[in-house]
Each structure stands twice: as C-alpha cells, then as structure tokens.
Design an enzyme around this catalytic site. Structure first.
Site, mmCIF file in Angstrom:
data_model
loop_
_atom_site.group_PDB
_atom_site.id
_atom_site.type_symbol
_atom_site.label_atom_id
_atom_site.label_comp_id
_atom_site.label_asym_id
_atom_site.label_seq_id
_atom_site.Cartn_x
_atom_site.Cartn_y
_atom_site.Cartn_z
ATOM 1 N N LYS A 193 -9.415 -3.892 -1.977
ATOM 2 C CA LYS A 193 -8.020 -4.217 -1.690
ATOM 3 C C LYS A 193 -7.880 -5.537 -0.939
ATOM 4 O O LYS A 193 -6.767 -5.997 -0.721
ATOM 5 C CB LYS A 193 -7.381 -3.113 -0.853
ATOM 6 N N HIS A 194 -8.965 -6.157 -0.509
ATOM 7 C CA HIS A 194 -8.889 -7.244 0.453
ATOM 8 C C HIS A 194 -9.330 -8.592 -0.109
ATOM 9 O O HIS A 194 -9.459 -9.558 0.631
ATOM 10 C CB HIS A 194 -9.731 -6.901 1.680
ATOM 11 N N TRP A 231 3.435 -4.832 3.169
ATOM 12 C CA TRP A 231 2.420 -4.621 4.199
ATOM 13 C C TRP A 231 2.588 -5.697 5.262
ATOM 14 O O TRP A 231 2.492 -6.886 4.984
ATOM 15 C CB TRP A 231 1.012 -4.663 3.612
ATOM 16 N N ASP A 238 -1.564 8.761 -1.516
ATOM 17 C CA ASP A 238 -0.177 8.299 -1.441
ATOM 18 C C ASP A 238 0.538 8.709 -2.734
ATOM 19 O O ASP A 238 1.021 9.800 -2.841
ATOM 20 C CB ASP A 238 -0.110 6.787 -1.226
ATOM 21 N N ASP A 286 5.433 0.389 4.853
ATOM 22 C CA ASP A 286 4.092 0.541 5.425
ATOM 23 C C ASP A 286 3.839 -0.506 6.508
ATOM 24 O O ASP A 286 3.740 -1.699 6.222
ATOM 25 C CB ASP A 286 3.041 0.420 4.318
ATOM 26 N N CYS A 330 5.242 4.896 6.750
ATOM 27 C CA CYS A 330 3.822 5.140 6.995
ATOM 28 C C CYS A 330 3.366 4.771 8.410
ATOM 29 O O CYS A 330 3.240 3.588 8.756
ATOM 30 C CB CYS A 330 2.996 4.369 5.970
#
Length: 326
Positions: A78-79, A209, A229, A236, A259
């Site tokens: 994810k990064h 995010w 999720d 979030d 979240c």
C-alpha cells in the site's frame, strides 16, 4: 516497506506542467518467469506512476481520459506506486536544498481503470507522513508538507485488487462523480495468502487518508468485496471529511466507516445506501461523526451498526430507514 522495485508503464518523475491523456496503458506480468502471483515481495507495478522527489513542489499534473487495465502489481503493498494510477512524494536527497517534495494542482479525470493490483487510483502518499500525526490537522502542515488543489473526478474503477480511489495528505481535495465497482477482489485468503512480513488485508471504495476538509460528492460505489473493511466509504484518520450526495449499493462491508480515534469532525449527509450488507455504518472508535439526512434501504436482518465495528460516537439527525421487501 517503502522500498523495492516498481515497474511503471508511464512514469512522470519530478515532472510538472504536463498532461497525459487519451492513452491505453497496461502492465502485465503473466509471462514473467519465476514470479508467483501472491508472493509478498512480488514486484510493484503501475499503469501511471507519478513521483515527486528532488525538485520541491511539482505543479500542474493532469491525467485525463486514460484507459488503464491489466496491471499485475503486488497484492499487499500500500505504500509504494502499485496499481492503476499511483502518485507519491518520496524523500529528497537533500530537502534543505531542493525543498519539500509535494504537489500543487493535480487532476485525475475521466479515466477508466480496471483489473489492476493493488490500488485503482491513489494520489498523494508522502515520505512526510510523520508530520501528520494526531487527530487535529493544522492547515499550515499541509501548506508545507501536504498537497494542494487536488481533484479526482469522473473516473471509473472496476475490479481493483484492493482499494478503489483514495486522496492522501491533501488540503481540501475534491473527489466527485467517480464510480468504484466490484473492488477489493484480492482481499481474501485465497489470493492474499503469502504476505511474509506484510499485513493489512483491508480495502474500501472511495475514501481519504490524512486529509483536511476533504469533500466527496456525487460518487457511487457498488459491490465492494468483504474484508476487514469492505465498505463503500471510509472517513479514515482525517479532519473534517464531508460525504454528501453519494450512492452505495450492495457493498459487502456496509455503507460507511468512521475509522478510529483520529477520524474527527466528519459529516455524512444526504447520501443514499441501498441494500448494503454486513452492517450499514461502522463507527469504529471515532469521537464525533455526524450522520444526517441520509436514506438507508436495508435488507431484513442486516444490522444498522456492523458487528465489532462500533465503539465510536455518532449523532443521527433526520435520517430515513426503509426495510426492503424480500
């Protein structure tokens, strides 16, 4: 994490004032010898990767009317740049000389993104993420380390392995008239099965995010697959997120989540949820969500609050709930 190889069909590296439009883009890996699909260290791949690093603020990036499909990236990561469209700001070699790497005036519009892994469209991950700790997010932090004037509009993401569309570390981003359809396809034990030291079997439809005053309107999310999720929308860890005039349908993880403790000052208003599953809302330990003037069409037996996704505080104002016929 944060390190590794990325294969990019189109790479904009420290570029600015550029438009990429009207292209068909793919980045397959089906014939790469020795590469197994679900390995944790599988190569990251993108259709379009945008990177800011050693030239300070990058201005004027527009991605328009792109057809991006069959991008065989990493299920877990994810990064890093990994998926259909993914924009990052990486740590400069000498920040004191070149300035903070970040974006101003970013537009992603009219793109059709399908069968990609992991992300559909992700804009704005930054090396400066430690500057955005805590719940209250100061506008000055975004003017120094975050992104400004971000627009994600009129895109269609279908069959993404993970998340659909996400704005990150942005001040007042606008996300409107997008569709996320049948996403989170790889967030299951059958595919997400060899993570190594990576974790995070979670994905949602359209969400921010660490943004401040993000506005999400006139979007649609349908058929998000169940995972930890799996909901259409997720406020979030941001400050002041607003969802209004959005539609959700048959998402296996529900309609919306607020979240954790750093999701503050969030509003969910004038939206419509039709037959979302699992549990309509997930107020997961957030302090103050406002849910007002929405319409929820609920299947009999589906709880309004999703099991084990509660613990937060929320206020319900003038909502309508209708039970669907069998």
């Amino acid at each position: 994490m944060y390190h590794g190889y990325v294969s990019s069909a189109v790479l904009l590296y420290d570029a600015e004032y550029i438009i990429v439009e009207d292209l068909e883009i793919t980045n397959e890996a089906s014939e790469i010898i020795g590469e197994q699909y679900s390995l944790g260290d599988k190569m990251n791949r993108t259709g379009v990767a945008v990177v800011a690093k050693d030239k300070g603020v990058r201005h004027g990036i527009t991605l328009r009317n792109l057809l991006i499909h069959d991008v065989h990236g990493n299920v877990y990561d994810k990064h890093m740049n990994n998926g259909g469209i993914y924009m990052t700001a990486l740590r400069p070699k000498c920040e004191e000389t070149t300035g903070v790497a970040r974006y101003q005036d970013v537009t992603v519009e009219g793109c059709f993104v399908y069968q990609v892994s992991r992300w559909g469209i992700a804009v704005g991950y930054t090396y400066a993420h430690e500057k955005f700790q805590g719940a209250e997010l100061d506008e000055e932090t975004f003017l120094k380390y975050g992104h400004e004037n971000m627009k994600i509009c009129d895109n269609y993401v279908k069959a993404a392995g993970g998340d659909g569309i996400t704005a990150m570390y942005a001040l007042r981003p606008l996300v409107e008239h997008n569709m996320a359809d049948s996403i989170a396809c790889e967030m299951n034990d059958r595919i997400y099965c060899k993570p190594g030291d990576k974790a995070g079997k979670v994905a949602a439809g359209i969400w921010p995010w660490k943004c401040k005053d993000a506005l999400f309107r006139y979007n649609e999310v349908a058929d998000t697959r169940l995972n930890q999720d799996g909901m259409a929308y997720d406020a979030d860890s941001g400050d002041g997120t607003v969802y209004e005039y959005n539609y959700s349908r048959q998402n296996e993880g529900g309609c919306v989540m607020f979240c954790l403790q750093e999701a503050i000052h969030n509003t969910f208003r004038k939206n419509e949820s039709f037959d979302d599953l699992g549990g309509t809302i997930s107020p997961s330990e957030n302090p103050d969500a406002l849910i007002e003037e929405n319409v929820f069409y609920m299947r009999k037996g589906v709880p309004f609050v999703r099991k084990n996704m509660d613990g937060g505080k929320y206020e319900l104002v003038n909502n309508k709930i209708f039970e669907l016929d069998k």
